[in-house]
Design a protein around this motif. Structure first.
Motif, PDB file in Angstrom:
ATOM      1  N   VAL A   1       5.420  -6.500  -2.019  1.00  0.00           N
ATOM      2  CA  VAL A   1       4.497  -5.397  -2.248  1.00  0.00           C
ATOM      3  C   VAL A   1       3.143  -5.801  -1.677  1.00  0.00           C
ATOM      4  N   ASN A   2       2.405  -4.826  -1.171  1.00  0.00           N
ATOM      5  CA  ASN A   2       1.125  -5.186  -0.567  1.00  0.00           C
ATOM      6  C   ASN A   2       0.055  -5.422  -1.633  1.00  0.00           C
TER       7      ASN A   2
ATOM      8  N   GLY B   1       1.091  -0.894  -3.208  1.00  0.00           N
ATOM      9  CA  GLY B   1       1.801   0.130  -2.452  1.00  0.00           C
ATOM     10  C   GLY B   1       2.790  -0.483  -1.472  1.00  0.00           C
ATOM     11  N   SER B   2       3.493   0.402  -0.777  1.00  0.00           N
ATOM     12  CA  SER B   2       4.438   0.013   0.273  1.00  0.00           C
ATOM     13  C   SER B   2       5.434  -1.047  -0.182  1.00  0.00           C
TER      14      SER B   2
ATOM     15  N   TYR C   1       8.763  -3.065  -0.423  1.00  0.00           N
ATOM     16  CA  TYR C   1       9.737  -3.334   0.640  1.00  0.00           C
ATOM     17  C   TYR C   1      10.852  -4.174   0.025  1.00  0.00           C
TER      18      TYR C   1
ATOM     19  N   LYS D   1      18.129  -2.559  -2.836  1.00  0.00           N
ATOM     20  CA  LYS D   1      17.530  -1.220  -2.813  1.00  0.00           C
ATOM     21  C   LYS D   1      18.205  -0.311  -3.824  1.00  0.00           C
TER      22      LYS D   1
ATOM     23  N   ALA E   1      -0.844  -7.156   3.649  1.00  0.00           N
ATOM     24  CA  ALA E   1       0.521  -6.648   3.765  1.00  0.00           C
ATOM     25  C   ALA E   1       1.417  -7.799   4.191  1.00  0.00           C
TER      26      ALA E   1
END
Length: 122
Positions: free
Chosen positions: A50-51, A55-56, A58, A64, A102
């Motif tokens: 995570v950043n 957010g974002s 991955y 997943k 990031a």
């Protein structure tokens, strides 16, 4: 500088665990952070990241839809909610921080925690 991971344990397949990683000695709010797993006899592998702002997220394809990464910068804590666990998720899970906003998996993590064992029985 320390990253302290906790929350691992023994759980049956289909169960859930929540891992936590508390950072101390440094503020990680500007860093990307992630979780990596190392199964017996295998190399450490990426699980989720995570950043800096949360957010974002991955994820590795294998997790997943089952795992959720999050962070609380006010508490300097990273989390990994693990649902629908499978025996193949068994590993030592490490949290790590990368000193950029990031994550870039081409580079290594700058800081590592000590790991927490997750064992999923069938």
């Amino acid at each position: 500088v320390q990253l302290q991971a906790s929350g691992g344990g023994l759980v049956q397949a289909g169960g859930s665990l929540r891992l936590s990683c508390v950072a101390s000695g440094r503020t990680f709010s500007a860093d990307a952070m992630g979780w990596f797993g190392q199964a017996p006899g295998k190399e450490r592998e990426f699980v989720a990241a995570v950043n800096w702002g949360g957010g974002s997220p991955y994820y590795a394809d294998s997790v997943k839809g089952r795992f959720t990464i999050s962070r609380d910068n006010a508490k300097n804590t990273l989390y990994l909610q693990m649902n629908s666990l499978k025996p193949e998720d068994t590993a030592v899970y490490y949290c790590g921080a990368q000193a950029q906003r990031a994550i870039n998996l081409r580079f290594g993590m700058d800081y590592w925690g000590q790991g927490t064992q997750v064992t999923v029985s069938s």
